[in-house]
Design a protein around this motif. Structure first.
Motif, PDB file in Angstrom:
ATOM      1  N   THR A   1       1.050  -1.177   0.098  1.00  0.00           N
ATOM      2  CA  THR A   1       0.031  -0.011   0.096  1.00  0.00           C
ATOM      3  C   THR A   1       0.845   1.156   0.184  1.00  0.00           C
ATOM      4  O   THR A   1       2.047   1.053   0.360  1.00  0.00           O
ATOM      5  N   TYR A   2       0.171   2.403  -0.339  1.00  0.00           N
ATOM      6  CA  TYR A   2       0.830   3.693  -0.479  1.00  0.00           C
ATOM      7  C   TYR A   2       0.070   4.562   0.281  1.00  0.00           C
ATOM      8  O   TYR A   2      -1.155   4.708  -0.337  1.00  0.00           O
ATOM      9  N   LYS A   3       0.664   5.384   1.188  1.00  0.00           N
ATOM     10  CA  LYS A   3      -0.083   6.399   1.767  1.00  0.00           C
ATOM     11  C   LYS A   3       0.619   7.824   1.652  1.00  0.00           C
ATOM     12  O   LYS A   3       1.606   7.808   1.890  1.00  0.00           O
ATOM     13  N   ARG A   4      -0.254   8.879   0.990  1.00  0.00           N
ATOM     14  CA  ARG A   4       0.447  10.021   0.728  1.00  0.00           C
ATOM     15  C   ARG A   4       1.075  10.425   2.140  1.00  0.00           C
ATOM     16  O   ARG A   4       0.515  10.522   3.106  1.00  0.00           O
ATOM     17  N   GLY A   5       2.164  10.976   1.921  1.00  0.00           N
ATOM     18  CA  GLY A   5       2.903  11.594   3.257  1.00  0.00           C
ATOM     19  C   GLY A   5       3.297  10.391   4.133  1.00  0.00           C
ATOM     20  O   GLY A   5       4.104  10.690   4.918  1.00  0.00           O
ATOM     21  N   GLY A   6       3.064   9.283   3.772  1.00  0.00           N
ATOM     22  CA  GLY A   6       3.574   8.031   4.563  1.00  0.00           C
ATOM     23  C   GLY A   6       4.440   7.163   3.903  1.00  0.00           C
ATOM     24  O   GLY A   6       5.158   6.414   4.771  1.00  0.00           O
ATOM     25  N   GLY A   7       4.252   6.988   2.638  1.00  0.00           N
ATOM     26  CA  GLY A   7       5.089   6.050   1.956  1.00  0.00           C
ATOM     27  C   GLY A   7       4.510   4.719   1.725  1.00  0.00           C
ATOM     28  O   GLY A   7       3.374   4.491   1.959  1.00  0.00           O
ATOM     29  N   TYR A   8       5.391   3.729   1.240  1.00  0.00           N
ATOM     30  CA  TYR A   8       4.736   2.190   0.841  1.00  0.00           C
ATOM     31  C   TYR A   8       5.070   1.513   2.246  1.00  0.00           C
ATOM     32  O   TYR A   8       6.058   1.639   2.830  1.00  0.00           O
ATOM     33  N   SER A   9       4.068   0.577   2.500  1.00  0.00           N
ATOM     34  CA  SER A   9       4.089  -0.450   3.331  1.00  0.00           C
ATOM     35  C   SER A   9       3.211  -1.827   3.049  1.00  0.00           C
ATOM     36  O   SER A   9       2.626  -1.742   2.172  1.00  0.00           O
ATOM     37  N   PHE A  10       3.658  -2.794   3.851  1.00  0.00           N
ATOM     38  CA  PHE A  10       3.048  -4.131   3.787  1.00  0.00           C
ATOM     39  C   PHE A  10       3.389  -4.837   4.970  1.00  0.00           C
ATOM     40  O   PHE A  10       4.036  -4.368   5.716  1.00  0.00           O
ATOM     41  N   ARG A  11       2.501  -6.051   5.217  1.00  0.00           N
ATOM     42  CA  ARG A  11       2.368  -6.723   6.231  1.00  0.00           C
ATOM     43  C   ARG A  11       2.557  -8.147   5.828  1.00  0.00           C
ATOM     44  O   ARG A  11       2.141  -8.420   4.892  1.00  0.00           O
ATOM     45  N   PHE A  12       3.209  -9.009   6.782  1.00  0.00           N
ATOM     46  CA  PHE A  12       3.180 -10.322   6.798  1.00  0.00           C
ATOM     47  C   PHE A  12       3.523 -11.048   8.056  1.00  0.00           C
ATOM     48  O   PHE A  12       3.752 -10.398   9.166  1.00  0.00           O
TER      49      PHE A  12
END
Length: 93
Positions: free
Chosen positions: A58-69
């Motif tokens: 996922t990408y959030k404006r002002g927050g960057g890319y992330s994912f979970r595992f």
């Protein structure tokens, strides 16, 4: 730094370009480990290629890319690619 809000607790450790965070939601849920990584897209593809189940990137404006595992012990891990660059923000506008 430790921050508390209602039933949610957060703890962060920041050192140079690395960061680590722990989150607890509610009273009985396990902690969510937050790790900042360089080259998050490469890490994402490597985990997938090794058969590890990962969430959608996922990408959030002002927050960057992330994912979970989940790790082999079932702990939820949240990988974050660090603060977004101007190019990331423009590309995801």
């Amino acid at each position: 730094m430790v921050e508390r809000r209602r039933s949610r607790s957060r703890a962060y450790s920041l050192s140079g370009s690395a960061s680590f965070g722990l989150y607890r939601y509610g009273r009985t849920s396990p902690a969510d480990h937050l790790l900042a990584v360089d080259k998050i897209h490469e890490v994402y593809e490597e985990l997938k290629s090794k058969g590890i189940e990962v969430s959608e990137m996922t990408y959030k404006r002002g927050g960057g890319y992330s994912f979970r595992f989940r790790d082999p012990d079932g702990h939820l891990n949240h990988l974050w690619g660090g603060w977004p660059s101007a190019e990331d923000e423009e590309r995801n506008a």
